[in-house]
Design a protein around this motif. Structure first.
Motif: not given
Length: 328
Positions: A299-326
């Protein structure tokens, strides 16, 4: 219930937090109180409606508007209620699933046939990191790649969501694994079991003399003919993903590589998780491997539910190591 709803194609800002009625499970469905979900390319491809060619495909992202209003392909949580024909689960059970939709909400309904018991040793976040990425990796390694003990396997794109699972699964199946990744991820890829790690900024693996029985192409940054150079004469190249574009990619890269298979001695295969009919059994297999310590979610990073748009934006950048979870 609270949910992020996608009413039109666009950026992560198109995800609208709103109130929806809590769904009622059908006769063969289970209502799950979602505790965690994950974010992956599947979500933002549907969010943006790209590649545009996908809008013309049956069962795709939708032609003029999104076909999936509530995204979130992965779900981990607790059973809230069950339909009258459900026999395997009861309220309070901890479960996870590759639902293909509905994870960006507090509650989701899932067919009993797609639901599996959550691995006891994993948290909800860890369990939510597994379904789509790990099933994709399992299909690529076991089904299309047919990896056997003692084989040489190369994973191109070894540090991402699918790649970290592919490395571990190939090792679990007895292969000698080479992982290809960027310089900041070499330690990670080695730590999850890779026998050899190639930093793609220093070495082009398609120009080396070493040959592989199976190449898993997750990064999609080389043409099919380049993979042929490092494949054994009867080796297999499995296309899993590729670089995205507005109109055609990664579909164009996948189709071109697969088409080459008709004219060469090597096998060219495609992994398409959307066609998976055995998601429940695959989850059970992955759960067993997780309990044995052979497959551990990264797991690269965990976001709270209210920040799902930020989580999608971060994953879309393509630099995450492993998974991005919420967490929800």
């Amino acid at each position: 219930m609270k949910a992020f709803v996608l009413r039109s194609f666009g950026s992560p800002d198109a995800l609208e937090l709103t109130d929806l009625d809590t769904p009622v499970p059908g006769d063969t469905e289970v209502l799950v109180r979602v505790r965690a979900t994950s974010v992956q390319p599947y979500d933002w491809h549907h969010m943006r409606g790209e590649p545009r060619v996908a809008r013309l495909m049956g069962g795709g992202v939708g032609l003029r508007r999104p076909s999936i209003p509530v995204l979130g392909a992965d779900i981990a949580g607790e059973v809230e209620a069950v339909g009258k024909d459900v026999t395997e689960f009861r309220p309070g059970d901890e479960v996870f699933a590759m639902s293909m939709r509905g994870g960006f909400a507090e509650y989701a309904t899932v067919q009993e046939s797609k639901l599996a018991a959550k691995p006891e040793s994993l948290s909800f976040e860890e369990a939510a990191a597994i379904p789509m990425a790990a099933i994709t990796a399992l299909m690529a390694v076991r089904d299309q790649g047919q990896v056997q003990p003692g084989q040489q396997v190369l994973v191109n794109g070894a540090s991402g969501g699918v790649g970290t699972f592919a490395v571990q699964l190939a090792k679990a199946f007895g292969a000698e694994v080479t992982g290809v990744c960027g310089p900041r991820n070499t330690g990670l890829v080695r730590s999850i079991g890779a026998d050899h790690v190639i930093d793609y900024t220093k070495e082009d693996f398609t120009r080396q003399k070493r040959r592989y029985d199976v190449v898993l192409d997750i990064a999609g940054n080389h043409p099919g003919r380049a993979y042929r150079r490092v494949l054994a004469r009867k080796g297999t190249c499995v296309v899993v993903g590729g670089r995205a574009s507005r109109w055609l990619e990664p579909a164009g890269h996948a189709f071109a590589t697969i088409a080459m298979g008709a004219f060469v001695s090597q096998r060219m295969r495609l992994t398409e998780v959307g066609s998976c009919k055995e998601s429940k059994q695959n989850l059970i297999t992955l759960s067993e491997l997780a309990e044995e310590g052979k497959v551990i979610p990264v797991i690269d990073r965990s976001f709270p539910f209210e920040q799902i748009p930020a989580a999608v934006r971060y994953q879309e950048e393509g630099h995450s190591r492993g998974k991005v979870v919420v967490t929800i």
